[in-house]
Each structure stands twice: as structure tokens, then as C-alpha cells.
Design an enzyme around this catalytic site. Structure first.
Site: not given
Ligand SMILES: CC(C)(COP(=O)(O)OP(=O)(O)OC[C@H]1O[C@@H](n2cnc3c(N)ncnc32)[C@H](O)[C@@H]1OP(=O)(O)O)[C@@H](O)C(=O)NCCC(=O)NCCS
Length: 404
Positions: A248, A287, A341
Site C-alpha cells: 500500500h 493497481h 508511488d
Molecule cells: C498494487 C497491487 C498490490 C495490486 O494488487 P492486486 O490487485 O491484488 O493485483 P495482483 O497482484 O493480483 O496482480 C494481477 C496481475 O498483474 C501482475 N502484476 C500486478 N502488479 C505487478 C507489478 N507491480 N509488477 C509485475 N506484475 C504485476 C500480477 O503478477 C498478476 O499477474 P497474473 O494475473 O499473471 O498472475 C500490485 O499491483 C502490486 O503489488 N504492485 C506493486 C506494489 C505497489 O506499487 N503498490 C502501490 C500501490 S498504489
């Protein structure tokens, strides 16, 4: 007494659908903010974020979120005066912060600070009693008192973050300066120096951009706690705890660490290739809601270019921008773009802000959205209470410990 035997299978009174992470779940109606993840829109009370970033300031945006309309000049002046009058925090809160190890996580320190603020506010518990009384005039008084607490929290989050920035560096906290606006005073309390115009402007825009973002995890956390009619300080403390997590609020530190670990643009290309090959998540990308470019990242990306060049670290923007291009090339079709971020860490770093203070800065802004959302929900309050799908056994026989 003989107990009935639990037999058969788990039965549900309604058709259930399990969405991991509550994806798509609706918590309430709201007029505070709107995120259109497909179009890349972010709106506070009807006003788009690009207009607010360009024309507004943090205090006006906080008023807009909490009170639902842009203030008149008089309303804004009065609101700003109240925020100034609330800036000082009780001595006990500073003392509590000073008792913590200096290398404590700053978000942990913020939790302690806000919790201690609640313990010191004589209105906190009487307000809980009023809200619980069930009597309409008492509830209405409780809501009025909650608005006051919300304004205090909006002002005092900055004071606590500023105090912790000093204490962790072995310095004495700096008293707030009533001649400065909210953002300039926050920077002054953190660094002990009055900020130049550029620093103040960029920080103010950043505070506007981070102030609210739909039913995000920390906002929902605040609302879950508030829905038990716990006090506002407890609810906001819980929001801080949620925001602390790297999925987050903590992602900008990690995104910056990636940028700093790379030497040049060729290194950035390699970094992305390597991360993809190892299936590593790229920090500052992706996101739950945005499947298009996050508008906040758009604004911050432009500032990142300007500020890094101005501060003589333009290579950092070039590296970050190369990472962005490579990630979009690989994952854009999947809806993965930079989020808020990605550039904020690079900007704060270029401005000379200590890395561990990045997430507390987020909280100094987001407190306005947390307060607004909790206050909007309270009059229509119903306790949040979801369920889990039980997939365990029903017919286990209890075995005494010496027979297991
Ligand atoms: C923000 C976040 C937690 C959202 O999570 P979510 O909605 O649960 O999405 P998921 O983690 O299930 O990701 C969906 C798909 O996109 C991919 N994906 C999502 N974020 C990714 C990233 N930052 N880098 C690479 N792949 C990513 C996942 O691997 C998944 O792929 P798949 O369907 O082939 O398994 C996630 O994008 C993330 O961990 N981002 C990095 C941390 C970050 O920047 N957080 C700040 C948010 S404002």
C-alpha cells in the site's frame, strides 16, 4: 449436558461468491471521490485531480473532502486558522515518541503518536458515549465533536510526523510556525528550515494527490474500526497501520531503491528484463483499480523530471522513465502502468527528504481522506462484518491431550 453432534456439510443461507481480496465488493455509497480505473480518472467531490493539483492547495482540498464543497474565502480562512490553532500537540505525545527506539519504523511511531493523541483528548471518550447513546441530539453532538477531532487530526498528523523526523535524527522537535501554511509548516517541522518555493509547491501538490483514493485498504480499515463506534483516533491509528504495508503506502521507498540501484538507462532496461524473467513484482507499478495510467503518476512524473534536473540528479528521472517505458512495453496490455508511488520516491529523494519519512508523508495527506470518509459514513453507520467461507471439517472427535 450432551452436546448436539455437528454433522453434514457447511450450508449457507444465501448464494455466496468469494472474491479474493474483496475485489469488487461495495462497502457504501459515497460522494467523496471517484476513481475510474479504465479511463485513468481521479475525482474529489466532482473536481478532477489535474485541476486540483494545478489550482488548489492542501488546506482547500482537505476542506473540499471533509465538507463536500470548495470553501468561500471566509470559510477557508477560518478553516486554516482552526488548523493552525490545533497544530501544537500535548507534551505527553512528544514524550511518548521520545521513549521509542530511534530506529523504530516511522509509521509505527505515527501509530503511537496518534494513539497517544487520542488518550490525551478529553473529548474522545465522551464522543463515543454520545454516538452510542441512540439519542438523535446526542448523536448529532457526537458527530459535531467528531468533525472537530477530524480537523485536529488533519493538523496534528503533520506535527507528529515532523516531530518524529527530528527525534529519530537525535534532534529536538521544532514548534509549529503559525505564519506558515500547512505544507510549509510541515516541512519546517521536519527539517528545521523554512522551505523554498519549489519544495513547498511540489510537496503541496503531492499532499493534494495523496489525500483520497476511493475505498483503498487504509480507508476501509479506518471505516471498519469507526463502524464499531470506536473513537476517531483509534480509527485513524488503524489506517496508519494499514498504510505501513509495502503493498500500500510503502511502495515508493522500494521503487526509489530500485532506481538508486541502477547505474544508467541501459541498466534500467536490464533491470526490467531481469525482474520479468524472475517474475518479480515491480514496485510502483500495477493497481487494483487502475488498468490505465494513474493520473497522479502523470502529475508526479512531470514534477519528477523538473525537480531532478533542478537538483542535479536528472539521471534518476532518466532511469525511472526508462523503467516505466520498459514495463509498459511488457505489461501495458495487461493494464500495468506506474502508480502514484513510482515517481513520488524519486521526487522526495531529490528534494533531500529522508527515505524513512516517505510513507509518513503519505499519511500526513491521506488523513484528510480518512477523516472525510469516516465522517460521511457515521450518520448511516452499520458495523462492518463480512464472513469467511468455512472449508474445514465439521465432525472431528475431541481427543484428550494424552491420547493425541
Ligand atoms: C498494487 C497491487 C498490490 C495490486 O494488487 P492486486 O490487485 O491484488 O493485483 P495482483 O497482484 O493480483 O496482480 C494481477 C496481475 O498483474 C501482475 N502484476 C500486478 N502488479 C505487478 C507489478 N507491480 N509488477 C509485475 N506484475 C504485476 C500480477 O503478477 C498478476 O499477474 P497474473 O494475473 O499473471 O498472475 C500490485 O499491483 C502490486 O503489488 N504492485 C506493486 C506494489 C505497489 O506499487 N503498490 C502501490 C500501490 S498504489
Amino acid at each position: 449436558m450432551a452436546q448436539p453432534k455437528f454433522t453434514g456439510k457447511v450450508e449457507w443461507p444465501v448464494t455466496i461468491e468469494l472474491n479474493k481480496g474483496l475485489e469488487g465488493a461495495i462497502t457504501c455509497e459515497s460522494t467523496i471521490g471517484y476513481v475510474d480505473g479504465q479511463k485513468g480518472w481521479l475525482v474529489y467531490r466532482g473536481y478532477n485531480i489535474f485541476d486540483l493539483a494545478k489550482h488548489s492547495n492542501f488546506e482547500e482540498t482537505a476542506y473540499l473532502l471533509i465538507y463536500g464543497k470548495l470553501p468561500t474565502k471566509k470559510e477557508l480562512d477560518e478553516f486554516c486558522s482552526r488548523l493552525v490553532s490545533y497544530r501544537n500537540i500535548p507534551r505527553a505525545v512528544i514524550d511518548a515518541l521520545k521513549l521509542l527506539p530511534k530506529d523504530s519504523h516511522p509509521m509505527g511511531a505515527l501509530e503511537v503518536g496518534v494513539s497517544a493523541l487520542g488518550a490525551c483528548d478529553e473529548e474522545a471518550e465522551p464522543t463515543v458515549k454520545k454516538m452510542f447513546s441512540g439519542e438523535p441530539d446526542q448523536i448529532s453532538e457526537g458527530i459535531k465533536a467528531s468533525y472537530k477531532m477530524g480537523e485536529k487530526l488533519t493538523a496534528q498528523m503533520a506535527t507528529i510526523a515532523g516531530a518524529w523526523a527530528r527525534i529519530r535524527g537525535g534532534k529536538e522537535p521544532v514548534d509549529p510556525d503559525s505564519s506558515l501554511n500547512h505544507t510549509a509548516n510541515f516541512l519546517y517541522m521536519m527539517t528545521g528550515e523554512k522551505p523554498d518555493e519549489t519544495l513547498e509547491k511540489v510537496m503541496d501538490v503531492s499532499l493534494i494527490l495523496h489525500a483520497d483514493h476511493g475505498m483503498n485498504n487504509s480507508t476501509f480499515t479506518c471505516m471498519v474500526v469507526a463502524s464499531t463506534l470506536s473513537d476517531l483516533y483509534s480509527s485513524i491509528t488503524a489506517g496508519i497501520a494499514s498504510l505501513k504495508g509495502p503493498l500500500h503506502g510503502g511502495a515508493n521507498e522500494r521503487a526509489l531503491a530500485d532506481v538508486l540501484s541502477i547505474k544508467d538507462e541501459a541498466g534500467a532496461v536490464e533491470f526490467v528484463k531481469d525482474s520479468i524473467a524472475k517474475k518479480k513484482k515491480l514496485m510502483g507499478f500495477g493497481h487494483r483499480v487502475y488498468k490505465a495510467y494513474d493520473p497522479r503518476a502523470k502529475v508526479l512524473g512531470e514534477y519528477a523530471q523538473e525537480i531532478t534536473e533542478k537538483k542535479g540528479v536528472g539521471h534518476l528521472y532518466k532511469i525511472a522513465n526508462t523503467i516505466e517505458k520498459e514495463v509498459i512495453k511488457a505489461y501495458g496490455e495487461k493494464g500495468i502502468f506506474p502508480n502514484v508511488d513510482f515517481y513520488s520516491g524519486t521526487i522526495y529523494y531529490a528534494l533531500g527528504i529522508d527515505v524513512p519519512m516517505f510513507t509518513p508523508i503519505f499519511a500526513v495527506s491521506r488523513v484528510a481522506g480518512w477523516v472525510a470518509r469516516v465522517l460521511e459514513y457515521l450518520p448511516q453507520n452499520r458495523i462492518f462484518r463480512p464472513r469467511a467461507v468455512y472449508v474445514g471439517p465439521l465432525e472431528a472427535d475431541y481427543v484428550p491431550i494424552d491420547k493425541r
